[in-house]
Structure formats: C-alpha cells, structure tokens
Write an enzyme that holds these catalytic residues in place. Structure first.
Site, PDB file in Angstrom:
ATOM      1  N   GLY A  28       0.460  -1.108  -0.081  1.00  0.00           N
ATOM      2  CA  GLY A  28       0.019   0.139  -0.035  1.00  0.00           C
ATOM      3  C   GLY A  28       0.643   1.233   0.143  1.00  0.00           C
ATOM      4  CE1 TYR A  92      -9.834  -0.974   4.455  1.00  0.00           C
ATOM      5  CE2 TYR A  92     -10.834  -3.277   3.412  1.00  0.00           C
ATOM      6  CZ  TYR A  92      -9.644  -2.196   3.770  1.00  0.00           C
ATOM      7  OH  TYR A  92      -8.888  -1.963   1.852  1.00  0.00           O
ATOM      8  CG  HIS A 170      -3.653   9.913   2.705  1.00  0.00           C
ATOM      9  ND1 HIS A 170      -2.065   9.995   2.205  1.00  0.00           N
ATOM     10  CD2 HIS A 170      -3.437   9.628   3.503  1.00  0.00           C
ATOM     11  CE1 HIS A 170      -1.241   9.965   2.911  1.00  0.00           C
ATOM     12  NE2 HIS A 170      -1.905   9.511   3.847  1.00  0.00           N
ATOM     13  NE  ARG A 280      -5.691   0.579  -4.348  1.00  0.00           N
ATOM     14  CZ  ARG A 280      -6.619   1.417  -4.092  1.00  0.00           C
ATOM     15  NH1 ARG A 280      -7.782   0.113  -3.617  1.00  0.00           N
ATOM     16  NH2 ARG A 280      -7.673   1.570  -4.487  1.00  0.00           N
ATOM     17  CE  LYS A 285      -6.200   3.649  -8.091  1.00  0.00           C
ATOM     18  NZ  LYS A 285      -5.238   4.544  -7.439  1.00  0.00           N
ATOM     19  CG  ASP A 379      -5.918   7.849  -8.027  1.00  0.00           C
ATOM     20  OD1 ASP A 379      -6.391   7.248  -7.032  1.00  0.00           O
ATOM     21  OD2 ASP A 379      -5.265   7.605  -8.742  1.00  0.00           O
ATOM     22  CG  LEU A 383       2.288   8.160  -4.263  1.00  0.00           C
ATOM     23  CD1 LEU A 383       2.466   7.287  -3.306  1.00  0.00           C
ATOM     24  CD2 LEU A 383       2.461   9.839  -4.432  1.00  0.00           C
ATOM     25  CE  LYS A 386       3.244  13.637  -7.157  1.00  0.00           C
ATOM     26  NZ  LYS A 386       3.212  14.602  -5.927  1.00  0.00           N
ATOM     27  CG  ASP A 501     -21.122  51.398  10.594  1.00  0.00           C
ATOM     28  OD1 ASP A 501     -22.152  51.688  10.668  1.00  0.00           O
ATOM     29  OD2 ASP A 501     -20.127  51.554  10.361  1.00  0.00           O
TER      30      ASP A 501
END
Length: 741
Positions: A28, A92, A170, A280, A285, A379, A383, A386, A501
């Site tokens: 992850g 979850y 995130h 993933r 995606k 998204d 990363l 990058k 005022d």
C-alpha cells in the site's frame, strides 16, 4: 517530543505460524510512503522516538494479544488496534469502502448507506481512541491518516485539549452536492470529527476548496484564509501534495538487481514498444476505459500491430467486495477479447498479471516502458505517475485530468478518462514522440518531483502542525465593571479605541441612517476633552463620512479600517500594510511556478505577482485560471484581491487591517487601554493588544476579546459613565449597566 502516527493499517502484517508470531511488510502506498519518510518525520519533531498505531492486518486471539502487543512495541514501535472480523466487515468493507470510497471518488451510484455500517465505523474509531489514549504523553504530536479515521481527531480532542493533532486525507474530498448525499447525521459527525484536528491536509487545492465550501454550506461558517474558527479553536486547512522517494526511483535502473530484470524484459519483448498499465484493482482507476482505448488504437492503427504491447499489472485489492470482483471479471473478459481479436501466434497484444510486484520488478517495468497510461476516473493523488516519471526520463506519461497528480504533472499528455477516442489518439501521439521531445517534457517534471518529494511532504506537514501553535479562542467574560472603573480612575494616560458600526451605533438597512446621535457626539467630546485620554475611531467608513460626522471632535480617525489616517487635521494614506498573508500565498504561487516552466513569482513589498509571460502558451491558460480561482476562493473572506494583469496575476491588499493603526498608537506608553468592536474585522485589533488591555466584544460570539457587553446600548452607557467618571461616582453605571452581572 514524540510523533504518534495513526493509520488504519500498521506497516506490518501479523502472521501466526503455530506458536510463533512473525511480521511481514504491508503493501500500500500510504504505508510505504510514511515508512520511507520516518527519518524525515523524526528530524522534523526533533526526536528519534515515534509510535505507529493501527490494525495489525489480522484477527488476533485474546490469549495472544499481549504477546503481539509487546512484540510489536518492542521491535517496531507499533501499537496494535485489535479488531474482530465482524468489526472489519462492517467498518472496512462496509462503511469505508462501500460508502466513503465511492462517494468521495464522485461515484455515488456505487455507494451504499447502511446505518449498522456507520455505527460500526463509529465504534472502531472509538476503539482507536481507547487504544491510543493510554500512551499519549505531554509533548506528543499525533498525525492521523485517511478516511477510515475521520471521527478520531475530535474523539481525541475531547480528552486531549492541548495535544497537537493533524489529519491528512489521502483520497479526494468531493463537492458539496455529492457529500450531502450521505444522511445528515453521518455527514455532520464526519465534519465535526475532522475539526478536532489543528491542521487538516489535502493533496490538491481543488479538494481543499471542496471541503471549505462543504463546511460553509453545512455549518454556515466561512473560512478566513484557510482558517476556520470552530468551538473556540482555530483550525487550519492546508494543501500538501504527497510526493515519492525521488532518489530511490531515479537511481533504480542502475541497481544490479533491477538491471537483471530490465535485461530479462528486453529479451522477451524484443524491439516492440511497451505501454504500461499499473494499478491496484479498483473501479475508480478507469481500467476498462483504458483497455477500450487500447483496443480502439489497434483498430485505427493496423501498422502498429506486432510493434507494440500493453503490459497490464493489476494488484489485488479488497477481495470480497462485490464491485471489485465485478471489475476484475470485466477486466479479464475484455483483455481476453482484445487478445483474441488482434493476437497472432507470435504476438499477444496484452500481457496481463494479477499480482503485487516487488520493487525490483516494478522499477524494471518503469525503466522499460515507453508509455505509461494513468487514467483514473478520480484519484486522490496517484503515485504511480510520479514513480514512472522519476524512473524514466525519456518515457511518456499519459495522465487523466481527474488524477490528483494532474495539478503537478500537467506538462505531459493529459486526457479525459471518459473520452475513449482521445485516449486512443494520445497513445499514437505518445508512441511517435522523439526522445528529444520526451526529455524536454520530463526534465522540468523530474526537477519538480525531486524538490517536492515524500520527505518534503512529511516535513512540511509536521512543521506546519508544530509551528501553528493552535490558538484557542477563549470565550469572553462579562465585563468586570468595578475593576474597569477603578483602573480608569487611577490612571493618567489612557487609550480608547472604538469601532463604529455595531459598536457605537446599531446597523441599519440604509448605512447613512446610522449617523451618530447627539448623545454619542457629546460622550465622545467629553472623553476627548479630558487631557488624560486619547480617543480613536477605526471604522470601515470612508474618510468623507467620518469627517462629516466627527470633524469637530478632538479624536483620531482611521477610515477604511486603517488605510486612511487623519493626523493634524489632514488625511494621509497609510503605507504600512500587513504582509502576514504573503508567506502562504507565496508558497502557492511558487508551487505553481515550479509546475509551469518559464513562469516566476515577483515579490513586492505589499503584493505578489505570478508572471507567466515566458510560460508555455498551451499550459498557461489552464494554470493561470486555476491559480486565479484558488486564490479568489482562499482570500474570499480576507481583505485581499487577486487581479488579472497582462500576462500575470497580482495579489494585493484592498483594505486596511485594524492591527496596523492599533500597533501604531501602542508605540506610545499607556497605563489604561480599552478597545471595542463587534465583528471579525475587529479581531485583528484584539489580537495585538497587550494583556492588560480591556478588549471588549459588543455582542456575544467567538472572539479573542477578553470581555463582552450585550449590545451597543451597553457599550454607549459604559462610555457615558467613563466620560463622567472624574465628575461623579461609579454608582449609576454599575447600577444601570451591570446590574445583572
């Protein structure tokens, strides 16, 4: 100082082998990013001490919990939050990934709304609180991560009023129109939960603005330059785009173990061009649209057959969630269809693997790929885009404009992820670029990624949290009449600063109708005639209006909140304007200047200019419109304005700040100071007053003033009594104004 990191998952997963307890690294991006920045985080906090709290990745039997806890704390500084399978099911897989995930990714049609899931989400957040509280020490700093724990900041704040707490989201924060699809109770609790933090961070300015607009629409509270006053506290909202470990990826192709994988890929691929798709498993995606675009590319460009392959790597994720399994099935079917339609005995168009790759294999793929397709429907950051640019200086990134990284990497080929035709033509364009063109695109991108790395992100957030020194806004007290009168009577040099005022006169539908009454003029005249007193009015009114109303009085006048000052019977333009806003705006502009080659920031004494005269013409229009939109929204509730000028955007002050004339007068020494005002503009004046001053809020509300009076009538009565104080006793004042206190 110790840093406590809190995330849904620990950086390790607990594995039981018989009687043995073993740990293996978690997969992850969040865990990997935080893990690689731990050294930076420890440096930022000035301590090598940290603790990481989170779920250990599996259900642990009751009899082994103490063993696991002791082993994790001793070996990894990790504090486990033990959860049962039934809790994880509703928390979850339920609320986190069936409600928040699709909704926050602007896919509300995939969201479910189950109260039992929300109740379990609340219970799990409370369990995190109960696990963390016993270990918190006086000087700890807490950093909470992501949508799983949006209630936790306030749960901790209720019991830790003075502990610095940061929260970072995130994933995207959606527009208000989508956020409000949640039941009213849930969405309110989530916002209130986040507001327990001192600093709330987002990846992009777009997500930050969505949050600020949602909070304003939901709670009716505006932000002031990214700050929100909430329940007596100042909460800062900021943007911190997460980066990568640039050096790790940039140097990867030279590592022996990566070189072996690169050589093996070269042998199996031959001279074919390589298009990469690495994601993933997730419906957000845009994998299916991407495959359809590749299919259309092959349909329209038969000359590229047998000359190109698409390597599709899909990392398993959230097995057991129906929508994810459905995405997997549809992906498998489409890949099979494309390979069956175009493939030959000696050429398979798509090479597909459903697995998690180790770094050495992933880096080899980045280094070997001629093109990377990153086309999410939405998204938080992404990363992968990058990492690829950092690794491959002569590759081509095709990037969705709906990816969080689009704000930073738009100097590459960008597409709409729902436009199959555009993506197909972009693939052809990318394959036909020359190495010289690729390097020209990637060189500034790599420089940007090197500067704004994962280490920059971690350090910037933690320093912003520590240095923020969250200012609690104290509730004002009822004005102590006896003390004030005694202090006034016993002093010989006094300063009285008044708003107009809402302080001396009530608001009226027609501003001209709020002119001072004869009684107010008389009170001010009596006060100003006392040689011990210096009386000043700082108003938003024009100098012409103040002149018309008060020209016969011996008082100092400041018009337009301090821009104009009447001195020696002559109005002067104040030159010294507050420039405290410049640091934050400068950071925004410099970040965008780094994203737009050829642009730069010009810093003047009282203004900043984003100059894009030499910037790329195609990129400039979108960048500048975004900069202008961001700044006008951020400064909407401040006395600044963003002005479009020729080939630039200028940010400058439009009004005075009441702290300026106040500070100017405070250069003299006074033994009694009273200042009164009624709204947020007066807060600047209250904040710069010395501790001994009587700062008075007219009307009850959150304020940094120490005291309050109920309304203008009480304020005028107070001034009336002060104007007579050396002629009479304080009896009537105390009797009439403060009889209830």
């Amino acid at each position: 100082m110790r840093l406590i990191i809190v995330s849904n998952r620990l950086p390790v997963v607990v594995e039981k082998e018989g009687e043995n307890i073993n740990f293996k690294s978690s997969a992850g991006g969040l865990v990997q990013g935080l893990s690689s920045s731990l050294e930076t985080l420890q440096s930022s906090t000035g301590s090598k001490n940290y603790t990481w709290a989170g779920w250990p990745g599996t259900t642990v039997d009751d009899e082994k919990k103490n063993l696991v806890k002791d082993k994790l704390l001793k070996e990894l500084n990790a504090l486990p939050v033990f959860l049962k399978e039934t809790e994880m099911e509703k928390f979850y897989l339920g609320f986190c990934n069936s409600t928040l995930w699709p909704l926050f990714h602007s896919l509300p049609n995939l969201a479910t709304f189950d109260k039992e899931n929300f109740d379990e989400y609340t219970a799990v957040n409370e369990k995190f609180r109960d696990t963390i509280l016993p270990i918190v020490q006086k000087d700890d700093v807490i950093w909470i991560h992501d949508y799983h724990l949006m209630l936790l900041p306030n749960l901790l704040r209720e019991l830790l009023p003075d502990t610095p707490i940061g929260f970072f989201l995130h994933i995207p924060f959606p527009p208000f129109e989508i956020y409000r699809l949640m039941p009213r109770e849930w969405r309110g609790k989530l916002l209130h939960g986040l507001m327990g933090a001192d600093l709330i961070g987002f990846h992009t300015y777009g997500y930050m603005l969505n949050f600020l607009r949602t909070f304003e629409r939901t709670e009716g509270i505006e932000n002031k330059f990214g700050h929100i006053e909430w329940k007596g506290r100042d909460v800062k909202i900021g943007v911190f785009p997460i980066g990568i470990d640039f050096e790790k990826y940039n140097s990867a192709p030279e590592k022996p173990e990566v070189k072996v994988n690169i050589d093996n890929l070269a042998k199996s691929i031959g001279d074919k061009k390589v298009i990469l798709s690495i994601d993933r498993l997730d419906y957000s995606k845009g994998i299916l649209n991407r495959l359809k675009a590749f299919e259309l590319f092959l349909d329209k460009n038969p000359d590229w057959h047998k000359k190109v392959i698409l390597i599709a790597i899909i990392v398993p994720s959230r097995i057991g969630v129906y929508e994810y399994q459905k995405t997997k099935e549809n992906t498998d079917m489409l890949i099979g269809s494309i390979n069956g339609k175009f493939g030959t005995i000696d050429w398979t168009p798509i090479l597909y693997q459903f697995k998690n790759l180790p770094f050495e294999e992933l880096a080899a793929l980045y280094s070997s790929g001629d093109v990377l397709l990153v086309t999410p429907l939405m998204d938080g950051m992404n990363l992968v885009s990058k990492e690829y640019v950092a690794t491959k200086g002569n590759g081509v990134l095709i990037l969705s404009e709906c990816a969080g990284s689009y704000e930073e990497l738009r100097n590459t080929i960008t597409v709409n992820p729902n436009d199959i035709k555009e993506m197909a033509s972009s693939i052809k364009k990318a394959l036909e670029l020359t190495d010289e063109e690729k390097i020209k695109i990637n060189t500034p991108l790599q420089a940007y990624l090197k500067k704004y790395s994962i280490h920059w992100w971690a350090e910037k957030f933690i320093k912003s949290l520590i240095e923020k020194k969250p200012g609690t806004i104290k509730a004002p007290k009822t004005l102590p009449g006896t003390s004030l009168i005694n202090d006034y009577s016993a002093t010989r040099k006094r300063l009285i600063i008044l708003d107009y005022d809402g302080t001396l006169a009530s608001f009226t539908s027609n501003p001209d109708d709020a002119k001072p009454t004869d009684a107010i003029i008389k009170i001010l005249d009596n006060l100003s005639q006392n040689s011990k007193n210096k009386i000043a009015i700082i108003s938003g009114r024009s100098k012409e209006t103040l002149d018309k109303w008060f020209q016969e009085l011996k008082i100092e006048l400041f018009a337009e909140h301090g821009i104009y000052h009447k001195k020696d019977n002559k109005w002067e333009l104040s030159i010294k304007l507050d420039t405290a806003w410049k640091e934050e705006v400068l950071r925004i502009l410099e970040m965008y200047a780094d994203r737009l080659p050829g642009s730069f920031v010009e810093e003047k004494e009282y203004s900043l200019v984003f100059n894009y005269r030499s910037g790329d013409k195609n990129l400039s229009s979108s960048v500048v419109s975004e900069v202008y939109d961001i700044l006008t929204n951020i400064i909407a509730n401040t006395e600044l304005e963003a002005v479009l000028i020729d080939k630039g955007v200028e940010i400058k002050s439009t009004a005075g700040n009441k702290s300026m004339p106040t500070l100017r007068m405070l250069k003299e020494s006074f033994d009694f100071i009273l200042a009164a005002g009624d709204d947020s503009i007066d807060e600047d004046m209250f904040r710069v007053l010395p501790e001994k001053a009587y700062s008075i809020r007219v009307g009850v509300g959150e304020t940094s003033a120490k005291y309050y009076v109920k309304d203008t009538n009480e304020m005028v009565s107070l001034l009336n009594e002060l104007s007579k104080i050396e002629k009479s006793t304080l009896g009537s004042f105390l009797k009439e104004v403060f009889r209830k206190s």
